[in-house]
Design an enzyme around this catalytic site. Structure first.
Site, PDB file in Angstrom:
ATOM      1  N   ASP A 253      10.232  11.205   0.491  1.00 31.90           N
ATOM      2  CA  ASP A 253       8.844  10.871  -0.018  1.00 31.90           C
ATOM      3  C   ASP A 253       7.915  11.708   1.099  1.00 31.90           C
ATOM      4  OD1 ASP A 253       6.858   9.742  -1.876  1.00 31.90           O
ATOM      5  OD2 ASP A 253       6.301   8.884  -0.096  1.00 31.90           O
TER       6      ASP A 253
ATOM      7  N   LYS B  60      10.841   0.843  -2.553  1.00 29.72           N
ATOM      8  CA  LYS B  60      10.274   1.942  -1.792  1.00 29.72           C
ATOM      9  C   LYS B  60      10.358   1.618  -0.349  1.00 29.72           C
ATOM     10  CE  LYS B  60       7.909   5.708  -2.073  1.00 29.72           C
ATOM     11  NZ  LYS B  60       7.988   6.962  -3.039  1.00 29.72           N
TER      12      LYS B  60
HETATM   13  P1  NDP Z   1       4.633  16.008   1.323  1.00 29.54           P
HETATM   14  O1  NDP Z   1       4.663  15.448   2.614  1.00 29.54           O
HETATM   15  O2  NDP Z   1       5.714  17.500   0.936  1.00 29.54           O
HETATM   16  O3  NDP Z   1       3.245  16.812   1.183  1.00 29.54           O
HETATM   17  C1  NDP Z   1       2.142  16.009   1.089  1.00 29.54           C
HETATM   18  C2  NDP Z   1       1.047  16.951   1.148  1.00 29.54           C
HETATM   19  O4  NDP Z   1      -0.229  16.161   1.163  1.00 29.54           O
HETATM   20  C3  NDP Z   1       0.871  17.620   2.156  1.00 29.54           C
HETATM   21  O5  NDP Z   1       0.172  18.742   2.036  1.00 29.54           O
HETATM   22  C4  NDP Z   1      -0.107  16.798   3.229  1.00 29.54           C
HETATM   23  O6  NDP Z   1      -0.795  17.606   4.113  1.00 29.54           O
HETATM   24  C5  NDP Z   1      -0.946  16.223   2.097  1.00 29.54           C
HETATM   25  N1  NDP Z   1      -1.299  14.902   2.568  1.00 29.54           N
HETATM   26  C6  NDP Z   1      -0.562  13.747   2.971  1.00 29.54           C
HETATM   27  N2  NDP Z   1      -1.383  12.866   3.080  1.00 29.54           N
HETATM   28  C7  NDP Z   1      -2.349  13.016   3.190  1.00 29.54           C
HETATM   29  C8  NDP Z   1      -3.813  12.619   3.299  1.00 29.54           C
HETATM   30  N3  NDP Z   1      -3.838  11.275   3.748  1.00 29.54           N
HETATM   31  N4  NDP Z   1      -4.886  13.203   3.081  1.00 29.54           N
HETATM   32  C9  NDP Z   1      -4.840  14.538   2.724  1.00 29.54           C
HETATM   33  N5  NDP Z   1      -3.867  15.116   2.401  1.00 29.54           N
HETATM   34  C10 NDP Z   1      -2.611  14.541   2.689  1.00 29.54           C
HETATM   35  O7  NDP Z   1       4.753  14.945   0.152  1.00 29.54           O
HETATM   36  P2  NDP Z   1       5.174  15.392  -1.276  1.00 29.54           P
HETATM   37  O8  NDP Z   1       4.895  16.400  -1.925  1.00 29.54           O
HETATM   38  O9  NDP Z   1       6.746  14.951  -1.309  1.00 29.54           O
HETATM   39  O10 NDP Z   1       4.419  14.160  -1.936  1.00 29.54           O
HETATM   40  C11 NDP Z   1       3.144  14.205  -2.191  1.00 29.54           C
HETATM   41  C12 NDP Z   1       2.664  13.066  -3.242  1.00 29.54           C
HETATM   42  O11 NDP Z   1       3.953  12.951  -4.441  1.00 29.54           O
HETATM   43  C13 NDP Z   1       3.073  11.532  -2.817  1.00 29.54           C
HETATM   44  O12 NDP Z   1       2.015  10.942  -3.315  1.00 29.54           O
HETATM   45  C14 NDP Z   1       4.364  11.153  -3.203  1.00 29.54           C
HETATM   46  O13 NDP Z   1       4.502   9.770  -3.125  1.00 29.54           O
HETATM   47  C15 NDP Z   1       4.484  11.839  -4.543  1.00 29.54           C
HETATM   48  N6  NDP Z   1       5.488  11.945  -5.032  1.00 29.54           N
HETATM   49  C16 NDP Z   1       6.746  12.768  -4.485  1.00 29.54           C
HETATM   50  C17 NDP Z   1       7.946  13.051  -5.116  1.00 29.54           C
HETATM   51  C18 NDP Z   1       8.813  13.736  -4.729  1.00 29.54           C
HETATM   52  O14 NDP Z   1      10.053  14.109  -5.152  1.00 29.54           O
HETATM   53  N7  NDP Z   1       8.566  14.616  -3.509  1.00 29.54           N
HETATM   54  C19 NDP Z   1       8.264  12.282  -6.344  1.00 29.54           C
HETATM   55  C20 NDP Z   1       7.186  11.636  -6.951  1.00 29.54           C
HETATM   56  C21 NDP Z   1       6.307  11.288  -6.092  1.00 29.54           C
HETATM   57  P3  NDP Z   1      -0.122  17.914   5.600  1.00 29.54           P
HETATM   58  O15 NDP Z   1       0.593  19.178   5.050  1.00 29.54           O
HETATM   59  O16 NDP Z   1      -1.335  18.030   6.431  1.00 29.54           O
HETATM   60  O17 NDP Z   1       0.549  16.869   5.956  1.00 29.54           O
END
Ligand code: NDP
Length: 444
Positions: A166, A126
């Site tokens: 990510d 990672k």
């Molecule tokens: P994105 O950046 O596309 O979206 C993340 C979302 O979560 C956004 O809506 C963001 O809000 C919100 N967010 C992020 N940090 C915080 C925080 N500290 N408090 C509240 N809301 C928060 O990321 P992904 O959808 O790709 O990833 C989401 C999760 O899934 C993570 O844990 C990632 O590690 C996991 N994951 C992702 C994969 C992938 O293929 N994308 C694969 C496996 C796991 P805002 O829009 O305001 O930033």
């Protein structure tokens, strides 16, 4: 002291100020206790657990870049190459101000077991940076990505370490990083996944994590005699995972009623309007408060709160530790029957225990969100073959992988007398393959 407790204590002592890493190690090792105790002497002699919790390599580097006004900024870049027993390191790059070494280590550690669970030949790693892409111009994003890759390129490659996206690293960032890698190395190879379709990306990669989450959730519910159709779902997040989880849930006839971002959350009792959500987040890159402009009957609230809504199923898809024990109490009180993690470690240990004690079916992220990395591995295969598969081909492989993951973890839980405990099942199923490979390869 038992071997498991000894190693947990060592991790806490040797890695101060890394609470998320401690949490991830505790969660995994606690649930492996039964397997470790059955092999304690051999594992102890081989220092197997110590080798498992110490990354093979940790890279920390300076990332200088220039903003649009000519000001120089310095961020910290990370790549933790955790375990390559079953294949090249594989895992995403997170760009978020909260990133530090402990967070990257927790994610890398979890990734080892997740990647193993997919059944594909990928090790765990990672990386990322404390750079915040929010509010930056395209040129600033490119400047950061190029500088980041100018250091990272030395340590990665199609057969050694293949990073992906990510939080904060989407198609745009992957494109800039890929361009810089190609320019420096002079090699066109599948060194990153999540690439655009015009330069080696895979169809269905964008949808993979969210779709995969629903494929696994549906299979798990089916095996417990529950039909997902008609169920009300609380989803957190409004990013890649949340959006495609909502899309697939709707296709399966369920009704997602919430989503959230880092400033607030939406409750739409008629079901989330996916087209509006995509336009706000994928096109305008705006705040969720805009949702009410599309759907006047929906509610928008500042802060956090999606777990207070009455729902049959909860899918946390935002970030780590976003579902605590108070949230778990609200979910149980509202009759929630299942929680499947779309994000990595979104549920605290206390909340997980509370949910399990109260009969809620709980599938951890390392299994439930493995569809993203599995499809990344399928992207690697296509790059190696220099072929592109159709959407349907990739999607059906993804579906098969997710269904398989559920049956593997279910079987592992049953084998060790923990029927229905999918946390234990996922950790044991992921661990067994990695340990076999580590043992076969000697002390390395
Ligand atoms: P994105 O950046 O596309 O979206 C993340 C979302 O979560 C956004 O809506 C963001 O809000 C919100 N967010 C992020 N940090 C915080 C925080 N500290 N408090 C509240 N809301 C928060 O990321 P992904 O959808 O790709 O990833 C989401 C999760 O899934 C993570 O844990 C990632 O590690 C996991 N994951 C992702 C994969 C992938 O293929 N994308 C694969 C496996 C796991 P805002 O829009 O305001 O930033």
């Amino acid at each position: 002291m038992s071997y498991v407790d000894e190693v947990i204590a060592q991790v806490v002592e040797k890695n101060p100020a890394q609470p998320e890493f401690h949490q991830a190690v505790k969660e995994v090792l606690e649930s492996l206790r039964v397997v470790v105790e059955a092999n304690e002497e051999a594992y102890r002699k081989d220092a197997l657990l110590e080798r498992l919790v110490n990354p093979e390599r940790q890279l920390v580097f300076r990332v200088p870049w220039v903003d649009d006004k000519g000001q120089v900024h310095v961020n910290t870049g990370y790549r933790v190459q955790f375990n390559s027993a079953i294949g090249p390191y594989k895992g995403g790059l997170r760009l978020h101000p909260s990133v530090n070494l402990g967070i990257i280590k927790f994610l890398g550690f979890e990734q080892v077991f997740k990647n193993s669970l997919t059944g594909l030949p990928i090790g765990g790693g990672k990386g990322g940076s404390d750079f915040d892409p929010k509010g930056k111009s395209d040129r600033e994003i490119m400047a950061f990505c190029q500088s980041f890759m100018t250091e990272l390129y030395k340590y990665i490659g199609a057969d050694t370490d293949v990073p992906a996206g990510d939080i904060g690293t989407g198609a745009r960032e992957i494109g800039y990083m890929f361009g810089q890698y190609k320019r420096i190395r002079g090699v066109y190879e599948g060194v990153l996944t999540g690439k655009g379709l015009s330069y080696g990306g895979s169809l269905a990669r964008t949808e993979a994590t969210g779709y995969g989450l629903l494929y696994l959730t549906q299979e798990m519910l089916k095996c417990n005699g529950i039909d997902i159709a008609g169920k009300v779902i609380a989803v957190s997040g409004a990013g890649n995972v949340a959006i495609y989880a909502i899309e697939k849930a709707q296709q399966m006839g369920a009704k997602p009623v919430t989503c959230s971002d880092s400033t607030g959350w939406v409750y739409d009792p008629d079901g989330i309007d996916l087209a509006a959500l995509k336009e706000i987040k994928e096109v305008k890159r705006a705040r969720l408060s805009e949702y009410k402009n599309y759907r006047p009957n929906a509610e928008y609230h500042e802060g956090k709160g999606v777990w207070s809504v009455k729902a049959d199923i909860a899918l946390p898809c935002a970030t780590q530790n976003e579902l605590d024990v108070k949230d778990a109490e609200m979910l149980v009180a509202n009759g929630c029957m299942a929680v499947c993690e779309g994000a990595n470690m979104p549920t605290t240990l206390e909340a997980t225990e509370y949910l399990q004690k109260n009969g809620v079916l709980f599938v951890p992220g390392k299994a439930a969100n493995a569809g993203g990395v599995a499809t990344s591995a399928l992207e690697m295969s296509q790059n190696s073959e220099r072929l592109s598969w159709t959407f349907e081909e990739v999607d059906s492989k993804l579906q098969g992988i997710m269904v398989n993951i559920f049956h593997n973890l279910d079987a592992a839980a049953k084998k060790y007398g923990f029927e229905g405990n999918y946390v234990v099942g996922a950790n044991i199923a992921g661990f067994e393959k990695v340990v076999d490979a580590m043992t076969a390869q000697g002390i390395v």
